[in-house]
Design a protein around this motif. Structure first.
Motif, PDB file in Angstrom:
ATOM      1  N   SER A   1       6.126  40.829 -29.072  1.00  0.00           N
ATOM      2  CA  SER A   1       6.250  41.888 -30.003  1.00  0.00           C
ATOM      3  C   SER A   1       5.177  42.706 -30.238  1.00  0.00           C
ATOM      4  O   SER A   1       5.080  43.796 -30.333  1.00  0.00           O
ATOM      5  CB  SER A   1       6.934  41.464 -31.556  1.00  0.00           C
ATOM      6  N   ARG A   2       3.943  42.040 -30.553  1.00  0.00           N
ATOM      7  CA  ARG A   2       2.675  42.745 -30.996  1.00  0.00           C
ATOM      8  C   ARG A   2       2.311  43.249 -29.585  1.00  0.00           C
ATOM      9  O   ARG A   2       1.700  44.506 -29.441  1.00  0.00           O
ATOM     10  CB  ARG A   2       1.801  41.800 -31.255  1.00  0.00           C
TER      11      ARG A   2
ATOM     12  N   GLN B   1       3.807  46.695 -28.724  1.00  0.00           N
ATOM     13  CA  GLN B   1       3.073  47.841 -29.435  1.00  0.00           C
ATOM     14  C   GLN B   1       4.456  48.674 -29.809  1.00  0.00           C
ATOM     15  O   GLN B   1       4.317  50.073 -29.586  1.00  0.00           O
ATOM     16  CB  GLN B   1       1.949  48.646 -29.088  1.00  0.00           C
ATOM     17  N   ASP B   2       5.622  48.062 -30.251  1.00  0.00           N
ATOM     18  CA  ASP B   2       6.647  49.073 -30.770  1.00  0.00           C
ATOM     19  C   ASP B   2       7.441  49.795 -29.688  1.00  0.00           C
ATOM     20  O   ASP B   2       8.207  50.527 -29.765  1.00  0.00           O
ATOM     21  CB  ASP B   2       6.372  49.929 -31.798  1.00  0.00           C
ATOM     22  N   ASP B   3       6.893  49.327 -28.341  1.00  0.00           N
ATOM     23  CA  ASP B   3       7.837  50.063 -27.168  1.00  0.00           C
ATOM     24  C   ASP B   3       9.022  49.335 -26.924  1.00  0.00           C
ATOM     25  O   ASP B   3       9.009  48.072 -26.464  1.00  0.00           O
ATOM     26  CB  ASP B   3       7.002  50.056 -26.102  1.00  0.00           C
ATOM     27  N   LYS B   4      10.063  49.751 -27.572  1.00  0.00           N
ATOM     28  CA  LYS B   4      11.331  48.926 -27.381  1.00  0.00           C
ATOM     29  C   LYS B   4      11.884  48.615 -26.037  1.00  0.00           C
ATOM     30  O   LYS B   4      12.380  47.350 -25.796  1.00  0.00           O
ATOM     31  CB  LYS B   4      12.544  49.611 -28.037  1.00  0.00           C
TER      32      LYS B   4
ATOM     33  N   ASP C   1      13.879  43.221 -35.070  1.00  0.00           N
ATOM     34  CA  ASP C   1      13.663  44.616 -35.961  1.00  0.00           C
ATOM     35  C   ASP C   1      14.180  44.586 -37.435  1.00  0.00           C
ATOM     36  O   ASP C   1      13.897  45.262 -38.090  1.00  0.00           O
ATOM     37  CB  ASP C   1      14.522  45.402 -35.274  1.00  0.00           C
TER      38      ASP C   1
ATOM     39  N   PRO D   1       6.821  42.582 -39.389  1.00  0.00           N
ATOM     40  CA  PRO D   1       6.025  41.854 -38.295  1.00  0.00           C
ATOM     41  C   PRO D   1       5.522  40.611 -38.726  1.00  0.00           C
ATOM     42  O   PRO D   1       5.549  39.400 -37.980  1.00  0.00           O
ATOM     43  CB  PRO D   1       4.884  42.433 -38.200  1.00  0.00           C
TER      44      PRO D   1
ATOM     45  N   ARG E   1       8.192  37.384 -37.882  1.00  0.00           N
ATOM     46  CA  ARG E   1       8.977  37.476 -36.612  1.00  0.00           C
ATOM     47  C   ARG E   1       9.101  36.219 -36.097  1.00  0.00           C
ATOM     48  O   ARG E   1      10.292  35.844 -35.582  1.00  0.00           O
ATOM     49  CB  ARG E   1       8.337  38.462 -35.664  1.00  0.00           C
TER      50      ARG E   1
ATOM     51  N   ARG F   1      12.571  49.199 -41.442  1.00  0.00           N
ATOM     52  CA  ARG F   1      11.350  49.593 -40.675  1.00  0.00           C
ATOM     53  C   ARG F   1      10.908  50.711 -41.652  1.00  0.00           C
ATOM     54  O   ARG F   1       9.724  50.619 -41.837  1.00  0.00           O
ATOM     55  CB  ARG F   1      11.755  50.110 -39.392  1.00  0.00           C
TER      56      ARG F   1
END
Length: 410
Positions: free
Chosen positions: A131-132, A135-138, A333, A337, A340, A401
Motif C-alpha cells: 500500500s505504501r 502511493q495511492d495508485d489504485k 481503503d 494507513p 492497514r 479517507r
C-alpha cells in the motif's frame, strides 16, 4: 492495463522486499505438514497429531489480528524480530521433544500452540508495504495485491511438495528445521528492506484513536464477511471432493487433480483480475465474485464424473483469488494507513476461519446427505452472503479517507 505487473516489480525495493516475504511465507506451508507427520510418527496416534494441529491452527488463525496490531503499533522491524525469535525457539524445542518417541501429548500440544501464536505475519505486513509502495495508485495496488495472492497460492502448492522430498530422504523433523530456516532467512531479509524500514510505527495514541481491533473490525465488516464466505467454500470443496471421489470409487490421485484444478483456476482468475482496470466499484465486484463462486458450487454438485467436476471446480477457483484480493482492497481503503496490517489480518483470519468451519460443516452434512445437496446448500449460503454484502449499506472508504485527510494521522 496501464499499471502492468512489470511496473509493480519495477517499484524501487519492491522485488527484493517481495522475494524475501515469499521466502519466509513458504514456511507457512512447510512447517504445519512437517509437524503433523513428525507428531504422528513420534506418538503413533492420528488423534494426537490431529489435536496438536488443531491447536496450532487455532493460535495461528485467531491470534493473527493481535500479531498484526503489534506490527501496526511498533512498526515491522521492532515487532517482527521478537516474533521471529520466539517462533524459531519454539519449533526447536518441539523438534527436540520429537527426537525420540514417547513425548507427552500435552507438551507437544503446548509447544505447537505457542509456536502458532508467534508466527510472524509476513503476509499482512507485505500487503501493508504494498500500500505504501503503490502511493495511492489504485490500479497499481490492485495488481500488486493480485500478484501477491497468486504467488501465495503457488507457495501453498509447492510447500507440501518440498515436504514430500524432505520426508523421502530424512525424518519429518527435518521439515520443521527447514521451515524455521526459511522463516529466518525471509524475515531477516524482509526487515532489512528500505521499504519496510520506511513504515513508521503508529504509536499508542493512534491505537486508542483508530486502531482498536474491534473498531477496525467494524469498519471492515463487509469484506471480512465476504472473505469468510469464500473460506467456507474452500473448506467445503476440500472435503466434498474427497467424498465425491469415494462415492464414485475413484482413487486418491483423482482428488489431487481436482484440487490442483482449483488452484490453477484461482491463479488464472487472480492474474486476470489484476490486469483489468475495473470500472465497477470494489464493493459491487466483491458481491458479484462471491455470488459467482456460490453458483459454481451449486454446479459442482451436478457434475456426473471426475472430468466435469475438475472443470467446474477450476471455474469456482477462478473467482477465489479475485474475491480475496478485492476484499483486501476494500479493507485497505476503509482504515487509516496506520491500521492497514490489522485490517488485512482480519480478512485473512476470516478466510482461514471460514475454511475451518466449512470443513466441519461439510463433514457433518456429507454423512447424511447426497454430495449434490451438500454442494447446493453451501453454494446457497455463499450466495446469501454475497447478497447481504451487496445490500448492507454503502461503502465507507471515501468518507473515511476524507475524514483522515483532516487529521494529523491521516
Amino acid at each position: 492495463m496501464s499499471a502492468s505487473y512489470a511496473r509493480v516489480l519495477r517499484i524501487p525495493h519492491a522485488r527484493r522486499t517481495f522475494a524475501n516475504a515469499l521466502l519466509g511465507r513458504l514456511s507457512y506451508s512447510v512447517v504445519p505438514l512437517s509437524v503433523m507427520l513428525a507428531v504422528n510418527r513420534a506418538s503413533g496416534s492420528y488423534a494426537v497429531a490431529g489435536a496438536v494441529m488443531a491447536l496450532f491452527g487455532a493460535t495461528v488463525v485467531f491470534l493473527a489480528p493481535a500479531r498484526a496490531a503489534l506490527i501496526d503499533r511498533h512498526g515491522p522491524r521492532r515487532a517482527l524480530i521478537p516474533l521471529l525469535a520466539a517462533y524459531v525457539l519454539l519449533p526447536a524445542l518441539l523438534t527436540a521433544a520429537l527426537w525420540r518417541p514417547g513425548a507427552p501429548p500435552v507438551l507437544l500440544g503446548t509447544l505447537t500452540a505457542l509456536a502458532g501464536a508467534c508466527v510472524p505475519p509476513l503476509g499482512p505486513t507485505m500487503r501493508a508495504v504494498w500500500s505504501r509502495l503503490a502511493q495511492d495508485d489504485k490500479a497499481l495496488l490492485q495488481r500488486a495485491y493480485s500478484l501477491d495472492g497468486v504467488a501465495e497460492e503457488l507457495l501453498f502448492v509447492s510447500g507440501p511438495l518440498l515436504v514430500g522430498v524432505l520426508v523421502g530422504v530424512a525424518a519429518p523433523t527435518a521439515g520443521i528445521v527447514v521451515g524455521a530456516a526459511l522463516m529466518v532467512a525471509g524475515t531477516a531479509g524482509f526487515v532489512r528492506s528500505p521499504a519496510v524500514g520506511a513504515v513508521p510505527p503508529a504509536g499508542p495514541s493512534s491505537v486508542r484513536r483508530d486502531r482498536g481491533r474491534r473498531r477496525v473490525l467494524r469498519r471492515v465488516g463487509r469484506p471480512v464477511g465476504a472473505a469468510a464466505a469464500v473460506g467456507l467454500a474452500l473448506g467445503v470443496l476440500d472435503l466434498l471432493v474427497v467424498v465425491f471421489a469415494e462415492r464414485h470409487h475413484l482413487g486418491g490421485a483423482s482428488v489431487a487433480w481436482v484440487l490442483a484444478a482449483l488452484s490453477a483456476g484461482s491463479a488464472a482468475g487472480g492474474m486476470l483480475n489484476g490486469a483489468v482496470n475495473w470500472t465497477l466499484p470494489a464493493r459491487t465486484r466483491l458481491a458479484l465474485l462471491t455470488a459467482c463462486l456460490g453458483l459454481a458450487l451449486v454446479g459442482a454438485g451436478l457434475a456426473p464424473g471426475l472430468g466435469t467436476l475438475a472443470l467446474v471446480v477450476a471455474g469456482a477457483g477462478f473467482f477465489v483469488s479475485p474475491a480475496i484480493t478485492t476484499a483486501y482492497l476494500i479493507a485497505d481503503d476503509a482504515v487509516v494507513p496506520e491500521a492497514r496490517t490489522l485490517a488485512g489480518a482480519w480478512v485473512n483470519t476470516a478466510v482461514n476461519a471460514g475454511s475451518t468451519a466449512g470443513t466441519a460443516v461439510a463433514g457433518a452434512l456429507a454423512g447424511s446427505l447426497p454430495v449434490a445437496v451438500c454442494f447446493a446448500v453451501t453454494g446457497g449460503v455463499v450466495m446469501v452472503a454475497a447478497t447481504v454484502s451487496m445490500l448492507h449499506g454503502a461503502s465507507r472508504g471515501s468518507a473515511i479517507r476524507e475524514r483522515n485527510a483532516t487529521t494529523p494521522a491521516g
